[in-house]
Design an enzyme around this catalytic site. Structure first.
Site, short mmCIF file in Angstrom:
data_model
loop_
_atom_site.label_atom_id
_atom_site.label_comp_id
_atom_site.label_asym_id
_atom_site.label_seq_id
_atom_site.Cartn_x
_atom_site.Cartn_y
_atom_site.Cartn_z
N ARG A 72 0.85 -1.19 0.00
CA ARG A 72 0.00 0.00 0.00
C ARG A 72 0.89 1.24 0.00
NH1 ARG A 72 -4.01 0.00 4.93
NH2 ARG A 72 -5.00 -1.72 3.82
N ARG A 131 -1.99 6.85 9.41
CA ARG A 131 -2.03 6.29 8.04
C ARG A 131 -2.17 7.40 7.00
NH1 ARG A 131 -3.92 0.88 8.11
NH2 ARG A 131 -3.26 -0.11 10.03
N LYS A 144 -3.83 1.47 14.82
CA LYS A 144 -3.85 2.34 13.64
C LYS A 144 -4.51 3.67 13.97
CE LYS A 144 -6.20 -0.61 11.09
NZ LYS A 144 -7.13 -1.29 10.16
N LYS A 174 -6.14 7.36 11.97
CA LYS A 174 -6.51 7.91 10.66
C LYS A 174 -6.96 9.36 10.74
CE LYS A 174 -7.60 3.35 8.99
NZ LYS A 174 -8.58 2.44 8.41
N CYS A 198 -15.14 -3.46 -0.34
CA CYS A 198 -13.75 -3.69 0.05
C CYS A 198 -13.18 -4.84 -0.77
CB CYS A 198 -13.68 -4.00 1.54
SG CYS A 198 -14.29 -5.66 1.90
N CYS A 257 -7.68 -10.92 1.13
CA CYS A 257 -7.79 -10.46 2.52
C CYS A 257 -7.92 -11.65 3.47
CB CYS A 257 -8.98 -9.53 2.69
SG CYS A 257 -9.14 -9.01 4.41
N CYS A 285 -16.27 -8.46 5.89
CA CYS A 285 -16.24 -8.75 7.33
C CYS A 285 -16.58 -7.46 8.06
CB CYS A 285 -14.85 -9.29 7.74
SG CYS A 285 -13.63 -8.01 8.08
N CYS A 333 -13.91 -1.77 6.05
CA CYS A 333 -12.96 -1.07 5.18
C CYS A 333 -13.62 -0.21 4.10
CB CYS A 333 -11.99 -2.07 4.54
SG CYS A 333 -11.00 -2.95 5.76
FE1 SRM Z 1 -9.00 -1.92 6.10
C1 SRM Z 1 -7.64 -4.47 7.79
C2 SRM Z 1 -8.12 -3.33 3.21
C3 SRM Z 1 -9.67 0.98 4.55
C4 SRM Z 1 -10.76 -0.88 8.84
N1 SRM Z 1 -7.98 -3.60 5.60
C5 SRM Z 1 -7.46 -4.51 6.47
C6 SRM Z 1 -6.60 -5.54 5.73
C7 SRM Z 1 -5.19 -5.04 5.71
C8 SRM Z 1 -6.70 -6.99 6.26
C9 SRM Z 1 -5.70 -7.45 7.27
O1 SRM Z 1 -5.48 -6.78 8.30
O2 SRM Z 1 -5.15 -8.54 7.05
C10 SRM Z 1 -7.26 -5.45 4.35
C11 SRM Z 1 -6.38 -5.84 3.17
C12 SRM Z 1 -7.24 -6.45 2.07
C13 SRM Z 1 -6.52 -6.69 0.81
O3 SRM Z 1 -6.37 -7.86 0.41
O4 SRM Z 1 -6.11 -5.73 0.16
C14 SRM Z 1 -7.81 -4.04 4.37
N2 SRM Z 1 -8.79 -1.26 4.26
C15 SRM Z 1 -8.51 -2.03 3.17
C16 SRM Z 1 -8.73 -1.27 1.89
C17 SRM Z 1 -7.76 -1.64 0.78
C18 SRM Z 1 -10.19 -1.49 1.45
C19 SRM Z 1 -10.53 -1.07 0.05
O5 SRM Z 1 -11.24 -1.83 -0.56
O6 SRM Z 1 -10.13 0.00 -0.40
C20 SRM Z 1 -8.59 0.18 2.42
C21 SRM Z 1 -7.19 0.70 2.38
C22 SRM Z 1 -7.15 2.14 2.80
C23 SRM Z 1 -5.81 2.81 2.67
O7 SRM Z 1 -5.42 3.13 1.54
O8 SRM Z 1 -5.18 3.05 3.69
C24 SRM Z 1 -9.04 -0.01 3.86
N3 SRM Z 1 -9.94 -0.23 6.64
C25 SRM Z 1 -10.22 0.81 5.81
C26 SRM Z 1 -11.21 1.66 6.40
C27 SRM Z 1 -11.83 2.89 5.74
C28 SRM Z 1 -11.08 4.14 6.08
O9 SRM Z 1 -10.01 4.09 6.70
O10 SRM Z 1 -11.57 5.21 5.71
C29 SRM Z 1 -11.53 1.12 7.63
C30 SRM Z 1 -12.60 1.64 8.60
C31 SRM Z 1 -12.20 2.86 9.34
C32 SRM Z 1 -11.47 2.50 10.58
O11 SRM Z 1 -10.27 2.28 10.53
O12 SRM Z 1 -12.13 2.40 11.63
C33 SRM Z 1 -10.72 -0.07 7.78
N4 SRM Z 1 -9.11 -2.56 8.05
C34 SRM Z 1 -9.96 -2.04 8.99
C35 SRM Z 1 -9.88 -2.85 10.18
C36 SRM Z 1 -10.68 -2.63 11.48
C37 SRM Z 1 -10.01 -1.68 12.39
C38 SRM Z 1 -10.69 -1.59 13.72
O13 SRM Z 1 -10.65 -0.54 14.35
O14 SRM Z 1 -11.26 -2.58 14.19
C39 SRM Z 1 -8.98 -3.89 9.89
C40 SRM Z 1 -8.56 -5.05 10.82
C41 SRM Z 1 -7.65 -4.60 11.91
O15 SRM Z 1 -7.10 -3.51 11.93
O16 SRM Z 1 -7.48 -5.42 12.82
C42 SRM Z 1 -8.54 -3.69 8.54
FE1 SF4 Z 2 -10.85 -7.58 4.51
FE2 SF4 Z 2 -12.83 -7.16 6.18
FE3 SF4 Z 2 -11.41 -5.10 5.28
FE4 SF4 Z 2 -13.02 -6.33 3.66
S1 SF4 Z 2 -13.64 -5.22 5.50
S2 SF4 Z 2 -10.88 -5.79 3.19
S3 SF4 Z 2 -12.91 -8.42 4.34
S4 SF4 Z 2 -10.65 -6.70 6.57
#
Ligand code: SRM
Ligand code: SF4
Length: 571
Positions: A73, A142, A210, A212, A431, A437, A476, A480
């Protein structure tokens, strides 16, 4: 005695500022994986170890190790890149990754399928074009989001400059990134006065989780400001940037069956001047550094620190640490949280074309060679590209005399016709989920397009074909694609099944409520079809779908994140 620190805290503390054994892991020819502790540290460098989940059981059957590869990323504040940087990303995708580019929900690039032996070359390749990946993931600040505001150049430049400054200010200071990926000189890791000097803001163990940050310019809430740990809402008075309302404590992630985890919208805690942005940002970050929960990662985000101690307490911390007297919040209003599509002209005469990229996936399909088309546009374009907060792309700063050239390419590669998609599709996000993922429970990116085909038919049957409704899906509950602030939110529960959330605000300003649990496609359609018909016949003028569902009692209004799981039954 306090509770035990989480294991990731131990790994960070022992990592010598994010070095760990990454160099050894990369050099190990036996496995396609890196050492387990290093999988936590690699995130801070912008890369995740994954395995192909489509192949998992077959590889297990054959007693092979999982098909490991890495996701990379980038860090790209405000999603801005030059055509050269686009072309470079395209080249790295082709040479080291799986040939496609993924635009993310935070205005960045992701590449998938990079095998370990190509990882260093891929990260170095991204850096070749003055773009990096440090802090794209991990327990640090981030990618900083910034609004696209295509019509007002001066305002865009100012807000973007603040986003850039915050991004730079909060970038980890460790030299580890340069040593590991860019063959940089190995610097001493501790100095005489202790490690705090190496990471003046983060210290040895970085943040508990993390973090943001986003900026936004009303009326378009394109960066979903209430979902950010820290948000800055630009207040424009007399055409000038007066300052920002400060929003804290947003976040989407939760876990099924664990009601102590929940999505939460941020609270506006005051107003600060443009010159106070860095001090306020640092104060918010250090308060979370010092008070965030380091024992339980599911309770470690800023939203829980604030709910545990109160918004007033947090506000006082920020004032005391920053020395900035936060003023009363100024008035603002949001109209929607999507992107504005098509051509827009700015006040300096330049043009910006926002195209729809379904779920952010840039690849070539037989009917639409998007990757090739954008390559040709990048070769011909001398403005910039802006990755939007909704996984879309803007071809920005096009001179009037170059517009026809860009339009011809958009037509030739069938890119312009993406905007002929229905309003529902244009307001959709999914997502990544399967196959990369590791946390996915259900399909998302690969499934939402076909579900939308069916929902479009249902909307057309209800006479709502021209109505914009926001829909977002995630594989899930981590959220995201920010599904809890889409009018229709679908969150993966198991293979082929989803929880359905309804009633969120069209402008990303209200959380949806659980309406149906663990349902498959037929039940999703059966749940929504009657609601579409009811909306068509009973709505008030200009009433949005989410608001209608609350007024008509279909779902209750969620007034605070901590009430997200309250046991009230919806219809
Ligand atoms: Fe996310 C984890 C993809 C935006 C909340 N996110 C992940 C991971 C890295 C899975 C992992 O930990 O093994 C995913 C990788 C999937 C893959 O195969 O690419 C993943 N997140 C993404 C992306 C690529 C989704 C997309 O379709 O665009 C986004 C990348 C953003 C970036 O460029 O930085 C992405 N993730 C978000 C957002 C939206 C936002 O930030 O505006 C959220 C919700 C906002 C937030 O953070 O509360 C988000 N991602 C999570 C979480 C839950 C965090 C939490 O507080 O519980 C995880 C899991 C974790 O951190 O344990 C996670
Ligand atoms: Fe993976 Fe869940 Fe984020 Fe979708 S919402 S990219 S399934 S961690």
């Amino acid at each position: 005695m306090g509770a035990k620190l989480s294991d990731v805290e131990r790994i960070k503390a022992a990592s010598r500022h994010l070095r760990g054994t990454l160099l050894e892991s990369l050099a190990d020819p036996v496995s396609g994986a890196i050492a387990e502790d290093d999988t936590q540290l690699s995130k801070f460098h912008g890369t995740y170890q994954q395995d192909d989940r489509d192949l998992r059981s077959e590889r297990k059957r054959q007693r092979l190790e999982p098909a490991y590869s890495f996701m990379i990323r980038a860090r790209l504040p405000g999603g801005i890149c030059s055509p050269e940087q686009w072309l470079n990303m395209d080249r790295v995708a082709a040479e080291q990754a799986n040939g496609s580019i993924r635009l993310t929900t935070r205005q960045s690039f992701q590449l998938h399928g990079v095998i370990k032996s190509k990882l260093k070359a891929a990260i170095a390749g991204i850096n070749r074009a003055m773009m990096d990946t440090i802090a794209a993931c991990g327990d640090v600040n981030r990618n900083v989001m910034a609004p696209t505001v295509h019509t007002l150049t001066g305002l865009h430049r100012e807000v973007q400059a603040h986003a850039d400054a915050v991004s730079t200010h909060l970038k980890p200071a460790t030299n580890a990134y340069y040593e590991i990926w860019l063959d940089g000189e190995k610097l001493p890791q501790e100095n005489a006065t202790g490690d705090i000097d190496v990471e003046p803001i983060y210290g040895r163990t970085y943040l508990p989780r993390k973090f943001k940050i986003g900026f936004v310019v009303p009326p378009q809430n394109d960066t979903d400001i209430f979902s950010q740990d820290l948000g800055f809402i630009a207040i424009v008075e007399g055409g000038d940037l007066a300052g920002y309302n400060v929003v804290v404590g947003g976040g989407m992630g939760m876990s099924h069956g664990e009601p102590e985890t929940y999505p939460r919208l941020g609270d506006v805690i005051g107003f600060c001047g443009p010159d106070d942005v860095l001090a306020v940002a640092e104060a918010v970050v250090t308060t979370q550094r010092d008070f965030g929960d380091r024992t339980n990662r599911k309770h470690a985000r800023l939203k829980y620190t604030i709910d545990d101690r109160s918004v007033e307490w947090f506000r006082e911390q920020v004032i005391e640490r920053s020395g900035v007297q936060l003023g009363s919040p100024r008035k603002f209003a949001f109209a929607g949280n999507g992107d504005v599509y098509g051509w827009q002209q700015d006040d300096a005469g330049k043009w910006h074309y926002t195209l729809f990229i379904e779920n952010g996936r840039v690849s070539d399909r037989s009917d639409r060679p998007l990757l090739t088309g954008l390559r040709k546009i990048a070769q011909a374009h001398d403005g910039e590209f802006r990755l939007t907060p909704n996984q879309n792309l803007t071809i920005s700063n096009v001179a009037t005399e170059d517009k026809a050239k860009i339009e011809a390419l958009l037509g030739e590669f069938k890119i312009a016709n993406t905007l002929q998609a229905t309003p529902l599709r244009l307001h959709s996000m999914a997502c990544v989920a399967f196959p990369t993922c590791g946390l996915a429970m259900a399909e998302s990116e690969r499934y939402l397009p076909s579900l939308i085909d069916k929902l479009d038919a249902a909307l057309a049957a209800a006479g709502l074909a021209d109505d914009a409704i926001t829909i977002r899906m995630t594989g899930c509950p981590n959220g995201c694609a920010r599904p809890y602030i889409a009018e229709i939110g679908l969150v993966g529960k198991g293979p082929g099944t989803y929880n359905l959330y309804l009633g969120a605000g069209f402008a990303g300003d209200r959380l949806g409520a659980l309406y149906r649990e663990n349902i498959a496609e037929a039940e999703i359609l059966a749940a929504l079809e009657p609601l579409f018909a009811q909306y068509k016949s009973e709505r008030q003028a200009d009433e949005r779908f989410g608001s209608f569902l609350i007024r008509s009692g279909v779902v209750r209004e969620i007034d605070a994140g901590r009430n997200f799981h309250a046991k009230e039954q919806n219809a």
